[in-house]
Structures are given as structure tokens and as C-alpha cells.
Write a protein that holds these residues in place. Structure first.
Motif, PDB file in Angstrom:
ATOM      1  N   ALA A  98       4.639  13.065   1.052  1.00 55.68           N
ATOM      2  CA  ALA A  98       5.101  11.914   0.178  1.00 55.68           C
ATOM      3  C   ALA A  98       4.864  12.617  -1.219  1.00 55.68           C
ATOM      4  CB  ALA A  98       4.247  10.920   0.735  1.00 55.68           C
ATOM      5  N   ASN A  99       6.083  12.036  -2.566  1.00 55.37           N
ATOM      6  CA  ASN A  99       5.874  12.109  -3.871  1.00 55.37           C
ATOM      7  C   ASN A  99       5.155  10.878  -4.189  1.00 55.37           C
ATOM      8  OD1 ASN A  99       6.250  12.775  -6.314  1.00 55.37           O
ATOM      9  ND2 ASN A  99       8.073  12.667  -6.462  1.00 55.37           N
ATOM     10  N   LEU A 100       3.399  11.746  -4.781  1.00 54.72           N
ATOM     11  CA  LEU A 100       2.382  10.349  -5.141  1.00 54.72           C
ATOM     12  C   LEU A 100       2.416  10.282  -6.756  1.00 54.72           C
ATOM     13  CD1 LEU A 100       0.269   9.638  -1.897  1.00 54.72           C
ATOM     14  CD2 LEU A 100       1.933   7.274  -3.171  1.00 54.72           C
ATOM     15  N   THR A 101       3.016  10.897  -7.047  1.00 56.18           N
ATOM     16  CA  THR A 101       2.952  11.869  -8.561  1.00 56.18           C
ATOM     17  C   THR A 101       2.428  10.285  -9.740  1.00 56.18           C
ATOM     18  OG1 THR A 101       4.405  13.444  -8.819  1.00 56.18           O
ATOM     19  CG2 THR A 101       3.385  13.106 -10.421  1.00 56.18           C
ATOM     20  N   SER A 102       1.226  10.845 -10.548  1.00 55.38           N
ATOM     21  CA  SER A 102       1.481   9.746 -11.279  1.00 55.38           C
ATOM     22  C   SER A 102       0.828   7.996 -10.608  1.00 55.38           C
ATOM     23  CB  SER A 102       1.731   9.361 -12.193  1.00 55.38           C
ATOM     24  OG  SER A 102       2.065  11.158 -12.968  1.00 55.38           O
ATOM     25  N   ALA A 103       1.204   7.900  -9.255  1.00 54.08           N
ATOM     26  CA  ALA A 103       0.456   6.949  -8.740  1.00 54.08           C
ATOM     27  C   ALA A 103      -0.565   6.319  -9.069  1.00 54.08           C
ATOM     28  CB  ALA A 103       0.670   6.722  -7.097  1.00 54.08           C
ATOM     29  N   ASP A 104      -0.489   4.610  -9.032  1.00 52.38           N
ATOM     30  CA  ASP A 104      -1.602   4.296  -8.766  1.00 52.38           C
ATOM     31  C   ASP A 104      -2.333   3.684  -7.181  1.00 52.38           C
ATOM     32  OD1 ASP A 104      -2.401   4.348 -11.555  1.00 52.38           O
ATOM     33  OD2 ASP A 104      -0.361   3.015 -11.897  1.00 52.38           O
ATOM     34  N   LEU A 105      -3.625   4.079  -6.706  1.00 49.03           N
ATOM     35  CA  LEU A 105      -4.149   4.104  -5.765  1.00 49.03           C
ATOM     36  C   LEU A 105      -5.545   3.622  -6.035  1.00 49.03           C
ATOM     37  CD1 LEU A 105      -2.873   6.852  -3.934  1.00 49.03           C
ATOM     38  CD2 LEU A 105      -2.361   4.337  -2.654  1.00 49.03           C
ATOM     39  N   PRO A 106      -5.980   2.817  -7.176  1.00 49.89           N
ATOM     40  CA  PRO A 106      -7.469   2.274  -7.040  1.00 49.89           C
ATOM     41  C   PRO A 106      -7.969   1.503  -6.356  1.00 49.89           C
ATOM     42  CG  PRO A 106      -6.191   2.053  -8.864  1.00 49.89           C
ATOM     43  CD  PRO A 106      -5.358   2.737  -7.809  1.00 49.89           C
ATOM     44  N   GLU A 107      -9.289   1.791  -5.592  1.00 44.65           N
ATOM     45  CA  GLU A 107      -9.462   0.998  -4.040  1.00 44.65           C
ATOM     46  C   GLU A 107      -8.154   0.703  -2.557  1.00 44.65           C
ATOM     47  OE1 GLU A 107     -11.202  -2.586  -5.405  1.00 44.65           O
ATOM     48  OE2 GLU A 107     -11.103  -1.559  -7.206  1.00 44.65           O
ATOM     49  N   ALA A 108      -7.750   1.645  -3.236  1.00 42.38           N
ATOM     50  CA  ALA A 108      -7.127   1.651  -1.627  1.00 42.38           C
ATOM     51  C   ALA A 108      -7.458   2.615   0.115  1.00 42.38           C
ATOM     52  CB  ALA A 108      -5.615   2.535  -1.868  1.00 42.38           C
ATOM     53  N   ASP A 109      -7.059   1.582   0.619  1.00 38.81           N
ATOM     54  CA  ASP A 109      -7.295   1.897   1.853  1.00 38.81           C
ATOM     55  C   ASP A 109      -6.832   3.071   2.545  1.00 38.81           C
ATOM     56  OD1 ASP A 109      -8.796   2.427   4.356  1.00 38.81           O
ATOM     57  OD2 ASP A 109      -9.165  -0.091   4.609  1.00 38.81           O
ATOM     58  N   LEU A 110      -7.422   4.444   2.451  1.00 38.53           N
ATOM     59  CA  LEU A 110      -6.291   5.317   2.789  1.00 38.53           C
ATOM     60  C   LEU A 110      -7.089   5.840   4.398  1.00 38.53           C
ATOM     61  CD1 LEU A 110      -5.136   6.978  -0.259  1.00 38.53           C
ATOM     62  CD2 LEU A 110      -3.814   6.269   1.587  1.00 38.53           C
ATOM     63  N   THR A 111      -7.693   4.878   5.163  1.00 41.36           N
ATOM     64  CA  THR A 111      -8.504   5.403   6.003  1.00 41.36           C
ATOM     65  C   THR A 111      -7.884   6.140   6.926  1.00 41.36           C
ATOM     66  OG1 THR A 111     -10.648   4.103   5.439  1.00 41.36           O
ATOM     67  CG2 THR A 111     -10.400   4.492   8.059  1.00 41.36           C
ATOM     68  N   GLY A 112      -7.920   7.732   7.362  1.00 46.46           N
ATOM     69  CA  GLY A 112      -7.230   8.484   8.403  1.00 46.46           C
ATOM     70  C   GLY A 112      -6.084   8.463   8.035  1.00 46.46           C
ATOM     71  N   ALA A 113      -5.647   8.130   6.751  1.00 45.67           N
ATOM     72  CA  ALA A 113      -4.467   8.400   6.337  1.00 45.67           C
ATOM     73  C   ALA A 113      -4.310  10.380   6.143  1.00 45.67           C
ATOM     74  CB  ALA A 113      -4.171   7.792   5.075  1.00 45.67           C
ATOM     75  N   ASN A 114      -2.730  10.534   6.556  1.00 45.39           N
ATOM     76  CA  ASN A 114      -1.831  11.963   6.549  1.00 45.39           C
ATOM     77  C   ASN A 114      -1.651  11.676   5.524  1.00 45.39           C
ATOM     78  OD1 ASN A 114      -1.314  14.316   7.138  1.00 45.39           O
ATOM     79  ND2 ASN A 114       0.984  13.759   9.073  1.00 45.39           N
ATOM     80  N   LEU A 115      -1.919  12.907   4.509  1.00 45.75           N
ATOM     81  CA  LEU A 115      -1.634  12.862   3.197  1.00 45.75           C
ATOM     82  C   LEU A 115      -1.119  14.411   2.982  1.00 45.75           C
ATOM     83  CD1 LEU A 115      -3.392  11.007   1.311  1.00 45.75           C
ATOM     84  CD2 LEU A 115      -1.211  10.498   0.507  1.00 45.75           C
ATOM     85  N   LEU A 116      -1.222  14.752   4.411  1.00 43.64           N
ATOM     86  CA  LEU A 116      -0.761  16.186   4.712  1.00 43.64           C
ATOM     87  C   LEU A 116       0.549  16.792   3.274  1.00 43.64           C
ATOM     88  CD1 LEU A 116      -2.326  19.385   5.061  1.00 43.64           C
ATOM     89  CD2 LEU A 116      -1.140  19.067   7.250  1.00 43.64           C
ATOM     90  N   GLY A 117       0.027  18.024   2.980  1.00 43.83           N
ATOM     91  CA  GLY A 117       1.511  18.270   1.519  1.00 43.83           C
ATOM     92  C   GLY A 117       1.902  16.986   1.034  1.00 43.83           C
ATOM     93  N   ALA A 118       1.351  15.972   0.981  1.00 38.46           N
ATOM     94  CA  ALA A 118       1.231  15.087  -0.216  1.00 38.46           C
ATOM     95  C   ALA A 118       1.348  15.516  -1.809  1.00 38.46           C
ATOM     96  CB  ALA A 118       1.288  13.511  -0.484  1.00 38.46           C
ATOM     97  N   ASP A 119       2.349  15.087  -2.564  1.00 37.64           N
ATOM     98  CA  ASP A 119       1.868  15.731  -3.717  1.00 37.64           C
ATOM     99  C   ASP A 119       0.763  14.754  -4.775  1.00 37.64           C
ATOM    100  OD1 ASP A 119       1.950  16.678  -6.391  1.00 37.64           O
ATOM    101  OD2 ASP A 119       4.004  16.939  -6.554  1.00 37.64           O
TER     102      ASP A 119
END
Length: 467
Positions: A283-304
Motif C-alpha cells: 500500500a502507498n502510505l506516503t505522508s499518511a497521518d496514522l497517529p495513535e492508529a491501531d496496526l496490531t498484527g497488520a501486514n505492511l510488508l512492501g508498504a511505502d
């Protein structure tokens, strides 16, 4: 001649029989009641007399007959009550079945009308169809999955960039209003127009429909949702694979187990979003705002995540990498996160929790790890050149063959850390605690910078240059 004379007589008898049969069928309840009363009368009169034909005085005989008749009366009353209950229950079942059939027919009519409205040229009619489908999904659990599929298809089709339908007057006015509200030069520009009014309405409905077991939250794969407002939407398990969510507002949205593979989330607002176990592969998360986001167990492999803000985000057990250049992970919880080989150059991990994290071979040169908790973390072969690790907790961390050249380890806790063959050239170890550190040699310590407050493992002398 005799046969001809008999024929009218036979026909008359058949007609008479049919008329009698029809009369009986028509008045069967009356005949049933009359028959029941006749049977009851016979039993009332005959049974006691048959039971007490002989023996006993007249008074005893009268008492016995009376008692028997009272019992018969009570029995028939009970049978009547049972019959009444059976008739009433049967009537209720028939009434309930009739009501169900009528209700289903009504729901079908509502569905058919709403579907027709979705294809109308008028915006207000389409909006009416969308909200009618929402009401239908709430009222009918059976129709809920179908409504989700229909609204998902509506969003996918209506959001296609190559859609050539003539815009309505309302949509033109909306576009003009959006143009008037665009930022002036020098301010941030959007990446495209916001979704059409009806598309945004369908998205809002999908995001607030009731949660029911086995019912999808929607298939929005490949949809163009640039600038969409999905704040607080419940998209648990939704399929957003390949969707364009550039600049979308997903603040506080629930995306648990959602599929966001190859989705474009550039500059999307995911503050406090729940992305537990979400798939964000590539996924393309360039400059995305994720403060306090819950990414427990998330698959961000290859994400930008270049320039992404993950301050205080929960990335426990998450899989990240390989490119996290310039990502802002200040205070993020990366407990047991898999970051092997990830590029974390210049990343801000100040006060981040990296307990038991897998960072073997990771590039952390010039990264900010001040006060970060790296207890038990695997940093074997990691590049920590110039990294700032002041007050960092590296107790029992695995650092074999790690490159700590020019790293700032001032007052860092390296108790029990494995520093076998680690490069400590010009590393700052002032007031650092290396008690019980493993694999440390005199040559390593001699190449580092320290002071009299630096605590070294047993058997390792303090270099004279340290004072």
C-alpha cells in the motif's frame, strides 16, 4: 326407451346428491357441532345407565349416575378447550404465515423500487434509492448482504475515472463549490475531485450499516475514493484492494482485518483508525497521518511509509518494511514487530517501544531512538551508524555484528546485551551501562568513547583516554 327414461332420473339423483354434499360441506361446522351434541347426549344418557344397571339402592344409583355425568361434562369441557386452543393456534399460524408472505412481498417491492431509483438521472432520486436500501438492510437481515453488494457495485461503477455520463446540475454546482474552496497557491493541493454526492452517500451508508455475522462490509476494490469522507466508518473486513484513497478522511475508522493491498493512501488521515490485522501489502502510505492508529498484527510488508506519521501508533506484531525512510514513528508501539531488513534511515523512533522487535539487518543510520525501549530486540547486523540512542533501553538486546559507528549511546542501558563483533568505533558510551554485556572485547571498548561513569563488563579495563 327404458334407458332414455332412466337417464333423467339418474341425472336428477346425481344433482340431488351433489346439492346435498355441497350443503353439508358448506355447513360442516354446524353439522359437526350438532353431531358432537348428539354424541354427548347419548353418552350423557346411556353411559351411566349401562354402568349402573343393577345393584344398590335408588339413592346410591342416583349418586353414581350424577357423579358419572359430572365427570363426562368435565371431560367434554376439557376436550372443547383443547379444540378451541388447536383452532386458535392454527389460526395464528396461518395469520403469521400470511403476514410473513405479505411482509416479504412488501420488502421485495421496496427493493425493486430502490434499485430503479439508483439508475435514475436525477441526483435526488438516486439519493432516495440509496437511503431506501439502507432502511431495507436495517429492517431485513435476509436482504442485508444483497444491499451491501449493490451499494458496493454502485460505488465502484460511479467512481470510475473513465465514466462519461453527463453530470447533473447538482453535481456541476458541487464541482464549482469545490473549486471555490480549493487552497490558493502555496497551500497543499488535493489529488483530484472528491467523490460525487451519491457515491459519498453510498460510502456513508456502507460505513454505518449494522454489523451482522457473515455479512461483508463491502467490496470497494479498485474504487476511486479520492478525498472521500469515511470518518468513523465501520469497514471491518472490507475489501479495498487497489482502491485510491488519496487524501481520504479515515479518522477513527474501523478497518479491522480490511484488505488494503496496493491501495493508494497518500496523505490519507488515519488518525486513531483501527487497522488491526489489516492487510496493507504494497500500500502507498506516503505522508499518511496514522497517529495513535491501531496496526496490531497488520501486514505492511512492501508498504511505502515514506514521510508517514505513526506517532504513538500501535504496531504490535506488525510486519513492516522494507522502506520506512523518513517515517515518523515517535512513541509508536512496535512490540514484536517484524522489521528485518527494513530501511529506517533517519526515522524518528524516539520513545518507541521495540521490545522483542525483529530488526536484524535493518538500516537505522541517523535514526532517532532516544529513550526507545529495545529490550530483547534482535538487531543482529543492523546498521546503526550515527543513530541517536541516548537513554535507550538495550538490555539483553542482540547486537552481534551491528554497526554502531558514531552512534550516540549516552546513558544507554546495555545490560546483558550481546555485542559480539559489533562495531563501536567512535560510539559515545558516556555514562552507559554495559554490565554483563556479552561478547565485548577490549579492542571494541578502546575504539569507543566513554568516561569514568561508564559501567563495563567484568574483566574489561577502562581505557586511559576515558579519564
Amino acid at each position: 326407451m327404458a334407458d332414455e327414461e332412466d337417464t333423467p332420473k339418474k341425472s336428477g339423483r346425481r344433482l340431488t346428491w351433489r346439492a346435498a354434499r355441497d350443503y353439508v360441506v358448506k355447513h360442516k361446522r354446524k353439522f359437526a357441532v350438532a353431531g358432537g351434541l348428539a354424541v354427548f347426549g347419548l353418552l350423557w344418557w346411556l353411559v351411566p345407565l349401562l354402568l349402573y344397571r343393577s345393584g344398590g339402592s335408588p339413592d346410591a344409583l342416583l349418586t353414581a349416575v350424577t357423579t358419572t355425568r359430572v365427570g363426562l361434562l368435565a371431560g367434554f369441557v376439557g376436550l372443547g378447550a383443547l379444540g378451541t386452543f388447536w383452532v386458535n393456534s392454527r389460526t395464528l399460524r396461518i395469520t403469521a404465515k400470511t403476514f410473513e408472505v405479505t411482509e416479504q412481498g412488501h420488502l421485495t417491492d421496496r427493493y425493486t423500487k430502490a434499485i430503479g431509483q439508483l439508475g435514475d438521472e436525477q441526483l435526488d432520486v438516486r439519493l432516495g434509492g440509496i437511503y431506501a436500501l439502507e432502511r431495507l438492510a436495517i429492517d431485513s437481515e435476509r436482504d442485508h448482504p444483497t444491499v451491501v453488494e449493490v451499494l458496493s457495485a454502485f460505488v465502484r461503477e460511479r467512481s470510475r475515472p473513465d465514466r462519461t455520463e453527463k453530470p447533473t446540475v447538482a453535481e456541476v454546482l458541487q464541482s464549482l463549490l469545490a473549486d471555490s474552496e480549493k487552497p490558493t497557491s502555496g497551500e497543499a493541493q488535493g489529488d483530484g475531485p472528491a467523490p460525487a454526492t451519491d457515491v459519498q452517500a453510498a460510502l456513508a451508508v456502507l460505513g454505518r450499516l449494522p454489523v451482522r455475522e457473515g455479512v461483508s462490509r463491502g467490496d470497494l476494490s479498485g474504487a476511486t475514493l479520492t478525498g472521500a469522507n469515511l470518518r468513523g466508518a465501520n469497514l471491518t473486513g472490507a475489501n479495498l484492494r487497489g482502491a485510491n484513497l488519496t487524501g481520504a478522511n479515515l479518522r477513527g475508522a474501523n478497518l479491522t482485518s480490511a484488505t488494503l493491498e496496493s491501495a493508494n493512501l497518500t496523505r490519507a488521515d488515519l488518525t486513531e483508525a483501527d487497522l488491526t490485522r489489516a492487510s496493507l501489502w504494497k500500500a502507498n502510505l506516503t505522508s499518511a497521518d496514522l497517529p495513535e492508529a491501531d496496526l496490531t498484527g497488520a501486514n505492511l510488508l512492501g508498504a511505502d511509509l515514506t514521510g508517514a506519521t505513526l506517532e504513538s501508533a500501535n504496531l504490535t506484531d506488525a510486519t513492516l518494511g522494507p522502506d520506512l525512510t523518513h517515517a515518523w514513528l515517535y512513541g509508536a508501539d512496535l512490540t514484536r514487530a517484524r522489521l528485518g531488513g527494513a530501511d529506517l534511515t533517519n526515522v524518528n523512533l524516539g520513545e518507541a517501544i521495540l521490545t522483542d522487535a525483529h530488526l536484524s539487518g535493518a538500516k537505522l543510520s541517523d535514526a532517532n531512538l532516544e529513550q526507545a525501549n529495545l529490550a530483547n530486540a534482535d538487531l543482529g547486523g543492523a546498521d546503526l551508524t550515527g543513530a541517536w540512542l541516548r537513554w535507550a533501553n538495550l538490555s539483553r538486546a542482540a547486537l552481534p555484528a551491528a554497526d554502531l559507528t558514531h552512534a550516540g549511546l549516552i546513558e544507554a542501558n546495555l545490560t546483558g546485551a550481546n555485542l559480539y563483533r559489533a562495531n563501536l568505533t567512535s560510539a559515545s558510551l558516556e555514562r552507559a551501562n554495559l554490565t554483563e554485556a556479552k561478547g565485548v572485547t577490549r579492542r571494541q571498548i578502546a575504539s569507543a568513547l566513554g568516561d569514568i561513569a561508564t559501567l563495563l563488563p567484568d574483566g574489561i579495563p577502562r581505557p586511559k583516554s576515558w579519564g
